[in-house]
Design an enzyme around this catalytic site. Structure first.
Site, PDB file in Angstrom:
ATOM      1  N   ASP A  82       0.797  -1.230   0.000  1.00 23.77           N
ATOM      2  CA  ASP A  82       0.000   0.000   0.000  1.00 23.77           C
ATOM      3  C   ASP A  82       0.831   1.283   0.000  1.00 23.77           C
ATOM      4  O   ASP A  82       1.960   1.318   0.497  1.00 23.77           O
ATOM      5  CB  ASP A  82      -0.887   0.032   1.246  1.00 23.77           C
ATOM      6  CG  ASP A  82      -2.134  -0.813   1.107  1.00 23.77           C
ATOM      7  OD1 ASP A  82      -2.143  -1.717   0.255  1.00 23.77           O
ATOM      8  OD2 ASP A  82      -3.086  -0.593   1.880  1.00 23.77           O
ATOM      9  N   ASP A  83       0.189   2.336  -0.512  1.00 23.93           N
ATOM     10  CA  ASP A  83       0.545   3.745  -0.328  1.00 23.93           C
ATOM     11  C   ASP A  83       1.584   4.302  -1.288  1.00 23.93           C
ATOM     12  O   ASP A  83       1.890   5.489  -1.226  1.00 23.93           O
ATOM     13  CB  ASP A  83       1.002   4.035   1.104  1.00 23.93           C
ATOM     14  CG  ASP A  83      -0.089   3.789   2.133  1.00 23.93           C
ATOM     15  OD1 ASP A  83      -1.218   3.475   1.727  1.00 23.93           O
ATOM     16  OD2 ASP A  83       0.198   3.897   3.338  1.00 23.93           O
ATOM     17  N   HIS A 110      -6.167   3.260  -4.348  1.00 23.76           N
ATOM     18  CA  HIS A 110      -6.162   3.544  -2.902  1.00 23.76           C
ATOM     19  C   HIS A 110      -6.520   5.007  -2.642  1.00 23.76           C
ATOM     20  O   HIS A 110      -6.124   5.576  -1.626  1.00 23.76           O
ATOM     21  CB  HIS A 110      -4.781   3.201  -2.330  1.00 23.76           C
ATOM     22  CG  HIS A 110      -4.771   2.881  -0.864  1.00 23.76           C
ATOM     23  ND1 HIS A 110      -5.826   2.278  -0.205  1.00 23.76           N
ATOM     24  CD2 HIS A 110      -3.812   3.070   0.089  1.00 23.76           C
ATOM     25  CE1 HIS A 110      -5.514   2.112   1.071  1.00 23.76           C
ATOM     26  NE2 HIS A 110      -4.305   2.601   1.277  1.00 23.76           N
ATOM     27  N   HIS A 166      -5.921   9.468   0.586  1.00 25.00           N
ATOM     28  CA  HIS A 166      -5.864   8.520   1.705  1.00 25.00           C
ATOM     29  C   HIS A 166      -6.606   9.043   2.928  1.00 25.00           C
ATOM     30  O   HIS A 166      -6.087   9.064   4.046  1.00 25.00           O
ATOM     31  CB  HIS A 166      -4.413   8.192   2.062  1.00 25.00           C
ATOM     32  CG  HIS A 166      -4.264   6.903   2.815  1.00 25.00           C
ATOM     33  ND1 HIS A 166      -4.654   6.746   4.126  1.00 25.00           N
ATOM     34  CD2 HIS A 166      -3.759   5.705   2.436  1.00 25.00           C
ATOM     35  CE1 HIS A 166      -4.394   5.522   4.528  1.00 25.00           C
ATOM     36  NE2 HIS A 166      -3.864   4.858   3.514  1.00 25.00           N
ATOM     37  N   HIS A 182       3.541  -2.084   3.262  1.00 20.02           N
ATOM     38  CA  HIS A 182       3.591  -0.730   2.703  1.00 20.02           C
ATOM     39  C   HIS A 182       4.928  -0.492   2.015  1.00 20.02           C
ATOM     40  O   HIS A 182       5.961  -0.981   2.460  1.00 20.02           O
ATOM     41  CB  HIS A 182       3.412   0.325   3.800  1.00 20.02           C
ATOM     42  CG  HIS A 182       2.082   0.261   4.485  1.00 20.02           C
ATOM     43  ND1 HIS A 182       1.814  -0.642   5.494  1.00 20.02           N
ATOM     44  CD2 HIS A 182       0.941   0.975   4.295  1.00 20.02           C
ATOM     45  CE1 HIS A 182       0.556  -0.475   5.901  1.00 20.02           C
ATOM     46  NE2 HIS A 182       0.015   0.505   5.188  1.00 20.02           N
TER      47      HIS A 182
END
Length: 260
Positions: free
Chosen positions: A81-82, A132, A136, A228
């Site tokens: 993620d991210d 995503h 966020h 991540h």
């Protein structure tokens, strides 16, 4: 990100965005009643089986949050993620390549827009893309439908453009802040809502050994593991992946993608 809560880095991402525009119910099966294993997918399935445009959106995608693996009862899904991040995404990609593992990268729209070379590197390596959102926002589920639409669809556009036309196949709500509306919207655009079963807690940087121990302890929860590749120093994540990936293979797990 696995949990709600304010983090300074996300505030910076949100500001940049403005500038540029759950566990499985049966551990033995790792499949919830609403998340049946897709028998048509498997080791030979393409990382991006659906083409962009109307044909992709015409395909039926479930609005239920996916947790299961397309590799069945002994499948495992690595999700990242991210990112993408210019320092850490290449290092994560290198580790995945070393162990022959495909993963799903849940990208922040402006990050993808800023680093299209990394988005295309992810796609070229056979990994899948996941939306995503733009900024966020872990309070997405308290916001208007219009706001949710902008967050999801703007990010989808940014990621697709950065990839050279390969769309995200999943949507992961920040902090798990799904709503019935956001799940339906994502599915209508060919993106299966994506959850997780194992939170590695790597974002907290507790140390490599702690990350590895957390993954091993939580594996009975189900197959989708959260890591991540952005948001700060991810050296512990890279080191943990070097331990976790071979360990999973030793336990007899097969790496796959979340069910569609």
């Amino acid at each position: 990100m696995a949990r709600r809560g304010g983090r300074g880095w996300y505030g910076q991402v949100a500001a940049a965005a403005m500038g540029v525009t759950a566990v499985a119910v049966a551990a033995s099966l790792w499949t919830s009643p609403s998340d049946p294993v897709d028998g048509s997918a498997g080791a030979g399935a393409s990382a991006h089986p659906a083409a962009p445009g109307a044909a992709r959106k015409a395909a039926e995608v479930s609005v239920e949050i996916a947790h299961a693996s397309d590799r069945g009862a002994r499948g495992v899904n690595i999700t990242i993620d991210d990112g993408p991040d210019p320092v850490w995404t290449p290092r994560v990609l290198q580790v995945l390549e070393e162990y022959g593992v495909k993963a799903t990268f849940c990208m922040i729209g402006p990050q993808a827009q800023a680093h299209p070379d990394l988005v295309r590197a992810v796609v070229a390596a056979g990994h899948r893309l996941c939306d995503h959102t733009v900024s966020h926002d872990v309070t997405m589920d308290t916001k208007s439908e219009a706001y949710q639409s902008r967050q999801i669809l703007d990010a989808e556009r940014m990621i697709t453009e950065a990839s050279g036309g390969v769309p995200p196949l999943y949507y992961r709500a920040p902090g798990g802040a799904f709503t019935p509306y956001s799940r339906k919207l994502a599915a209508s655009h060919g993106m299966r809502p994506l959850g997780w079963n194992v939170d590695s807690k790597d974002f907290e940087r507790p140390g490599t050994s702690a990350i590895v121990a957390t993954v091993k302890d939580e594996m009975p929860n189900g197959p989708t593991i959260l890591f991540h590749d952005a948001g700060g120093d991810r050296s512990e994540t890279v080191a943990a992946l070097r331990e976790v990936l071979p360990w999973l293979k030793e336990q007899g797990y097969a790496f796959g993608f979340p069910v569609r």
